[in-house]
Design an enzyme around this catalytic site. Sequence first.
Site: not given
Ligand code: NAD
Length: 387
Positions: A132, A137, A140, A143, A238
Amino acid sequence: MNKKFKIGVPKEIYQGETRIALVPKMAAQLKKDGHEILIEINAGESAFFSNIEYEQAGAAVIQDVQCLYSEADAILKVQPPQKNVAAEKHEVEMMKQGSIYIGFLDPMRRSDIVQQMKERNITSFALEYIPRIARAQSMDALSSMASIAGYRAVLIAANHLGKFFPFMMTAAGTIPPAKVLVLGSGVAGLQAIATARRLGANAEAFDVRPAAREQVESLGAQFIGLEFIKDTETTSGYAKELSDDLLKKEREVIGHRLTLNNVVIAAAQTFGKKAPILITGEMVKHMKKGSIIIDLAVEQGGNCELTEAGKNIMKYDVHICGTMNLPATLPIDASNMYSRNITNFLRNLYKTGDKTIDFEDEITRNTCITHKGEIVNEMVRQALKKG
Ligand code: NAD
């Protein structure tokens, strides 16, 4: 990128898969880079990309899939390799020794594939492991696909809900907007909020990462913080897994909100782990009759205790949707996005201009699972050792 490849794209054979790893537009770009593109005949048909479009992009359409695998230096796929029943061979066995695999691989759960890749000296890259970082990006794929799932989840809910999403003022009375609760405000959850808001619903969301608040609020939804949860994010961005005690507390907060909402989009996950159970059967009992849960965490076991993988069920007058692989329900754009991600990844592999893969690159290093007959990803190697 200087290294010129024969790039093979077979038809996806996973049941219900409609996507293709390379669309004609991206095939044309890779052809321009100097590569040969081999596409299995009719590989794009479920995503509405015809053989003729591939030929016009400069690709060769191949009848015999074994020929494609035997010729290709690199195979691009969406789903992890599996047995090709028609060819009576596993897709890894069909690959040329020493060739490259790029696609989803699910290496922690699919030790059988990783082992076969190692034995056949395949250099494999798992797109789930794209780091990440800003530079990655555009590659990805996780995502991109999560965003599609979040969008589609809301449309499924809108389709099944026996009530309007938007606020309506009609001659027959005023109708309040639907209320949507999103559990897990990652990529899928945020897209679900945006889609629900565009349809006029009110939305509120949970996440264990306080950083999610700003993103949720910027989409016009209310963020429900869980102040008792601290230190929730790994260095990779994560969420960390919660202890049983904290999960219990979280369920108490969610339980109350569940009774107030019409739609729940459950999208909470912790990378590589089983999804947390945030909704128990008892909690479903107290939800409004006719409400809907779309469980996007179904492939990781589900956020709702009652979800049945691959099924739509009704429990206590609540509709619970456990449909798997939602990105495959939007095959055109899912293929367009995936294809752009995989093309950017491939171009990055050889970006230094020489003919060897640059393993100093963080993106390459993170995603490479097997190389030169070894499992090179430490996390995967340790997990497979433990069995
Ligand atoms: P993910 O699919 O791993 O999880 C989905 C969401 O579930 C996450 O936001 C996580 O915090 C939440 N979660 C986990 N356990 C939980 C619980 N018990 N109760 C409530 N929520 C819970 O996550 P994702 O969609 O891949 O993204 C996570 C973060 O990473 C986001 O902020 C996203 O913007 C960021 N991200 C950054 C990049 C990058 O910088 N290149 C790329 C992808 C995602």
